[in-house]
Design an enzyme around this catalytic site. Sequence first.
Site, mmCIF file in Angstrom:
data_model
loop_
_atom_site.group_PDB
_atom_site.id
_atom_site.type_symbol
_atom_site.label_atom_id
_atom_site.label_comp_id
_atom_site.label_asym_id
_atom_site.label_seq_id
_atom_site.Cartn_x
_atom_site.Cartn_y
_atom_site.Cartn_z
ATOM 1 C CG HIS A 1 -1.913 -1.028 1.023
ATOM 2 N ND1 HIS A 1 -3.011 -1.138 2.009
ATOM 3 C CD2 HIS A 1 -2.291 -1.870 0.254
ATOM 4 C CE1 HIS A 1 -3.744 -2.247 1.912
ATOM 5 N NE2 HIS A 1 -3.225 -2.733 0.496
ATOM 6 C CD GLU B 1 -1.307 4.058 3.968
ATOM 7 O OE1 GLU B 1 -2.361 4.134 4.528
ATOM 8 O OE2 GLU B 1 -1.145 3.249 2.986
ATOM 9 C CB CYS C 1 -5.748 -1.096 5.656
ATOM 10 S SG CYS C 1 -4.273 -1.312 5.324
ATOM 11 C CB SER D 1 -23.349 12.346 -33.392
ATOM 12 O OG SER D 1 -22.999 11.173 -33.995
ATOM 13 C CD1 TRP E 1 -15.145 14.301 -34.380
ATOM 14 C CD2 TRP E 1 -15.997 12.967 -33.093
ATOM 15 N NE1 TRP E 1 -14.603 12.996 -34.744
ATOM 16 C CE2 TRP E 1 -15.234 12.092 -33.797
ATOM 17 C CE3 TRP E 1 -16.626 12.400 -32.017
ATOM 18 C CZ2 TRP E 1 -14.940 10.984 -33.554
ATOM 19 C CZ3 TRP E 1 -16.575 11.052 -31.895
ATOM 20 C CH2 TRP E 1 -15.679 10.122 -32.753
ATOM 21 C CB THR F 1 -23.398 1.961 -30.007
ATOM 22 O OG1 THR F 1 -24.305 2.787 -29.394
ATOM 23 C CG2 THR F 1 -22.147 2.633 -29.983
ATOM 24 C CG LEU G 1 -16.140 -0.343 -27.767
ATOM 25 C CD1 LEU G 1 -17.173 -1.508 -27.334
ATOM 26 C CD2 LEU G 1 -16.855 1.051 -27.303
ATOM 27 C CD GLU H 1 -17.387 5.163 -24.469
ATOM 28 O OE1 GLU H 1 -17.646 5.735 -25.511
ATOM 29 O OE2 GLU H 1 -16.412 5.058 -23.787
ATOM 30 N N GLY I 1 -26.073 3.769 -26.935
ATOM 31 C CA GLY I 1 -26.496 5.069 -27.228
ATOM 32 C C GLY I 1 -27.773 5.490 -26.305
#
Length: 388
Positions: free
Chosen positions: A56, A58, A82, A175, A177, A203, A211, A304, A306
């Site tokens: 971690h 720390e 923790c 669309s 952009w 989409t 993606l 994402e 539509g």
Amino acid sequence: MELFERRTHERFMRRALELARKGWGMTHPNPMVGSVIVEQGEVVAEGFHEKAGEPHAEINALQHLGRMPKPGAVLYVTLEPCSTEGRTGACVAAILAAGITHVVAGATDPNPVHSGRGFELLRAAGVQVTSGILEDDCGDLNLIFNHWIVTRSPLIAAKAAVTLDGKIATRTNDSQWITGELARADVHRWRRLFPAIAVGAGTVISDNPSLTSRVDGTVWCPVRFVFDGLLRTVVDKKLLKVYTDEYKDRTIVVTTPHGGLGYVRKLQAMGVQVWNINSPTVRAPLPEFRRLCVEAGIIGVYIEGGAQMISELIQTRQLDYLFVYRAPILLGDDKAKTVFKGLRTEKLAHAVQLQSVRHTSFGPDQLMHGRVVYPDKLQVDETTFSIG
């Protein structure tokens, strides 16, 4: 706390936040955490949580110091240390062993089982604890982890890019952009944070997206969900990127028995995974999708679109978080495409709202994002409720 002291704490906490962000997208299912050790007003060691299963923040900072801290040293950390052993040892124990006498923390551990316990143990051992420094920033950093640790369900988030009047495309479906390059680059940054991305069949068919996340010249592929209850994306002979590229084994098609076993076998033969969820309709039930995500260890999904998919998520109260990029463009056309629809909101008190809202500007574009809060009375217009 005096103003000078708070400003000093905030200065070092901002550096701890910078360090924490170096673990962006790398620490799931753990949170991102950063830490610095300060002696006589100077940073002498730094650390952050780099990956689940590794030390971690720390402990990393103490290891990088390479010696015992000097008397009066202060340890800054973005999240409450923790108090449980886990895979890497309890940070509270490491702090006490190092002789640190002052800990300054940002957010409190959101886990109800452990919340505040780390602070209690430190104080009981005589350590001075100052908490709540840049608490909102430190908490917002781990919005996926915070949701997961409290609900044990993945954070379902959605993204939309809209004009000033809430449109996502013209009446002719133009669309690209709406937003500029800076805003679109930020979308890739969020893609890198979430373990999974999801889109609807429409989409994928219309845009054939990859993606993937592309940040600083590096391509990274999360788990890619395609919601396709009828397996329309398999009927077309066009080879879609998500089914054929080098990351196709990270694609999961979420479908129903209405899609047909033949198409399921076709996808599996291509190396694509399929989650076939029982449903009386061609829409896969989101609660069952969430359960499967839990089984797969997927703690956050970035959707994402539509418009149909996002609207259905809101209509069914399944959307947890929303990102909206707004561009200084006005269409003023009733027949332009709208992203949010299907509700009957007769009073402002019945509106869906965002809480814990954050704002960021990207050139002329703006991003607003926050947690979705549903009213007690959420009326759905059944005449516009569509089936994906």
